[in-house]
Scaffold this motif. Structure first.
Motif, mmCIF file in Angstrom:
data_model
loop_
_atom_site.group_PDB
_atom_site.id
_atom_site.type_symbol
_atom_site.label_atom_id
_atom_site.label_comp_id
_atom_site.label_asym_id
_atom_site.label_seq_id
_atom_site.Cartn_x
_atom_site.Cartn_y
_atom_site.Cartn_z
ATOM 1 N N THR A 74 42.690 40.549 32.405
ATOM 2 C CA THR A 74 43.000 41.368 33.569
ATOM 3 C C THR A 74 44.116 42.365 33.260
ATOM 4 O OG1 THR A 74 44.575 39.729 34.414
ATOM 5 C CG2 THR A 74 42.287 39.554 35.179
ATOM 6 N N PHE A 75 44.193 43.377 34.124
ATOM 7 C CA PHE A 75 45.177 44.440 33.943
ATOM 8 C C PHE A 75 45.987 44.618 35.216
ATOM 9 C CE2 PHE A 75 41.409 45.279 31.408
ATOM 10 C CZ PHE A 75 41.966 45.319 30.148
ATOM 11 N N GLY A 76 47.234 44.984 35.042
ATOM 12 C CA GLY A 76 48.113 45.246 36.168
ATOM 13 C C GLY A 76 48.274 46.734 36.385
ATOM 14 N N SER A 77 49.441 47.112 36.878
ATOM 15 C CA SER A 77 49.679 48.509 37.225
ATOM 16 C C SER A 77 50.458 49.274 36.149
ATOM 17 C CB SER A 77 50.445 48.587 38.548
ATOM 18 O OG SER A 77 51.691 47.917 38.421
ATOM 19 N N HIS A 78 50.855 48.606 35.083
ATOM 20 C CA HIS A 78 51.644 49.275 34.046
ATOM 21 C C HIS A 78 50.810 50.349 33.360
ATOM 22 C CE1 HIS A 78 54.086 49.900 30.466
ATOM 23 N NE2 HIS A 78 55.077 49.346 31.146
ATOM 24 N N GLU A 79 51.378 51.516 33.189
ATOM 25 C CA GLU A 79 50.639 52.649 32.617
ATOM 26 C C GLU A 79 50.238 52.440 31.159
ATOM 27 O OE1 GLU A 79 54.962 53.251 32.014
ATOM 28 O OE2 GLU A 79 53.821 52.963 33.832
ATOM 29 N N ALA A 80 50.822 51.474 30.480
ATOM 30 C CA ALA A 80 50.489 51.224 29.073
ATOM 31 C C ALA A 80 49.162 50.468 28.915
ATOM 32 C CB ALA A 80 51.610 50.441 28.394
ATOM 33 N N PHE A 81 48.700 49.795 29.980
ATOM 34 C CA PHE A 81 47.441 49.060 29.890
ATOM 35 C C PHE A 81 46.272 50.035 29.769
ATOM 36 C CE2 PHE A 81 49.552 45.534 32.496
ATOM 37 C CZ PHE A 81 49.855 44.796 31.369
ATOM 38 N N PRO A 82 45.184 49.600 29.149
ATOM 39 C CA PRO A 82 44.007 50.471 29.024
ATOM 40 C C PRO A 82 43.412 50.864 30.384
ATOM 41 C CG PRO A 82 43.823 48.575 27.556
ATOM 42 C CD PRO A 82 45.023 48.348 28.425
ATOM 43 N N PHE A 83 43.568 49.995 31.395
ATOM 44 C CA PHE A 83 43.031 50.249 32.733
ATOM 45 C C PHE A 83 44.066 49.874 33.775
ATOM 46 C CE2 PHE A 83 39.391 48.908 30.083
ATOM 47 C CZ PHE A 83 38.602 50.043 30.179
ATOM 48 N N TYR A 84 43.934 50.468 34.956
ATOM 49 C CA TYR A 84 44.727 50.050 36.113
ATOM 50 C C TYR A 84 43.877 49.043 36.878
ATOM 51 C CZ TYR A 84 46.921 50.037 40.669
ATOM 52 O OH TYR A 84 47.522 49.632 41.835
ATOM 53 N N GLY A 85 44.350 47.808 36.994
ATOM 54 C CA GLY A 85 43.610 46.770 37.702
ATOM 55 C C GLY A 85 42.296 46.433 37.017
ATOM 56 N N GLY A 86 41.526 45.585 37.672
ATOM 57 C CA GLY A 86 40.240 45.177 37.126
ATOM 58 C C GLY A 86 40.372 44.242 35.941
ATOM 59 N N TRP A 87 39.280 44.132 35.177
ATOM 60 C CA TRP A 87 39.276 43.214 34.037
ATOM 61 C C TRP A 87 38.217 43.621 33.023
ATOM 62 C CZ3 TRP A 87 37.715 41.781 38.960
ATOM 63 C CH2 TRP A 87 36.355 41.554 39.131
ATOM 64 N N VAL A 88 38.315 42.999 31.863
ATOM 65 C CA VAL A 88 37.301 43.081 30.817
ATOM 66 C C VAL A 88 36.823 41.654 30.585
ATOM 67 C CG1 VAL A 88 36.914 43.487 28.345
ATOM 68 C CG2 VAL A 88 38.184 45.161 29.698
ATOM 69 N N GLY A 105 41.980 46.356 43.574
ATOM 70 C CA GLY A 105 40.919 47.225 44.053
ATOM 71 C C GLY A 105 39.891 47.623 43.000
ATOM 72 N N ARG A 106 40.007 47.062 41.818
ATOM 73 C CA ARG A 106 39.079 47.390 40.735
ATOM 74 C C ARG A 106 38.348 46.130 40.296
ATOM 75 N NH1 ARG A 106 42.486 51.615 39.670
ATOM 76 N NH2 ARG A 106 41.762 53.390 40.822
ATOM 77 N N TYR A 107 37.247 46.346 39.586
ATOM 78 C CA TYR A 107 36.407 45.237 39.145
ATOM 79 C C TYR A 107 36.192 45.320 37.638
ATOM 80 C CZ TYR A 107 35.841 44.376 44.079
ATOM 81 O OH TYR A 107 36.089 44.089 45.390
ATOM 82 N N CYS A 108 35.081 44.825 37.152
ATOM 83 C CA CYS A 108 34.826 44.744 35.720
ATOM 84 C C CYS A 108 34.665 46.135 35.093
ATOM 85 C CB CYS A 108 33.576 43.907 35.451
ATOM 86 S SG CYS A 108 33.257 43.622 33.696
ATOM 87 N N HIS A 109 35.473 46.419 34.085
ATOM 88 C CA HIS A 109 35.399 47.693 33.369
ATOM 89 C C HIS A 109 34.399 47.633 32.217
ATOM 90 C CE1 HIS A 109 38.833 49.395 35.458
ATOM 91 N NE2 HIS A 109 39.493 48.284 35.240
ATOM 92 N N ARG A 110 34.263 46.446 31.632
ATOM 93 C CA ARG A 110 33.439 46.343 30.424
ATOM 94 C C ARG A 110 33.149 44.879 30.125
ATOM 95 N NH1 ARG A 110 35.075 49.109 24.750
ATOM 96 N NH2 ARG A 110 33.048 48.851 23.822
ATOM 97 N N VAL A 111 31.994 44.632 29.503
ATOM 98 C CA VAL A 111 31.658 43.306 28.989
ATOM 99 C C VAL A 111 31.522 43.445 27.477
ATOM 100 C CG1 VAL A 111 29.987 41.419 28.974
ATOM 101 C CG2 VAL A 111 30.469 42.645 31.117
ATOM 102 N N ILE A 112 32.254 42.608 26.760
ATOM 103 C CA ILE A 112 32.213 42.620 25.297
ATOM 104 C C ILE A 112 31.508 41.350 24.829
ATOM 105 C CG2 ILE A 112 33.580 42.535 23.174
ATOM 106 C CD1 ILE A 112 35.837 43.986 24.747
ATOM 107 N N GLU A 113 30.492 41.534 24.032
ATOM 108 C CA GLU A 113 29.788 40.405 23.422
ATOM 109 C C GLU A 113 30.457 40.102 22.079
ATOM 110 O OE1 GLU A 113 27.220 38.720 24.690
ATOM 111 O OE2 GLU A 113 26.812 39.994 26.424
#
Length: 84
Positions: free
Chosen positions: A7-21, A70-78
């Protein structure tokens, strides 16, 4: 194969804002390696995400229904494709 959720938080360094991979891998170590292939550590040895969860933990947290910031799944990695 089990899923692990990063999961991701609000920090600008994360690849995404919110949601998860979601990473489908045989265990958490393999999942972390697969995640790092696409989202390398910004600080050596520290995953570039806010937190990570097993399937049971993720389900109990209610992210699937409510989202994460407010965000959901950004990507699924196999795991298999991440090994290549």
């Amino acid at each position: 194969m089990p899923s692990f959720y990063f999961t991701f938080g609000s920090h600008e360094a994360f690849p995404f804002y919110g949601g998860w991979v979601e990473v489908k891998a045989p265990n958490i170590d393999a999942a972390c390696k697969a995640f790092r292939r696409y989202y390398p550590d910004r600080i050596d040895g520290v995953l570039n995400c806010s937190d990570y969860y097993t399937e049971d933990q993720f389900d109990a947290a209610g992210f699937e229904e409510e989202g994460n910031r407010g965000r959901y799944c950004h990507r699924v990695i196999e795991w298999e494709e991440a090994k290549q």
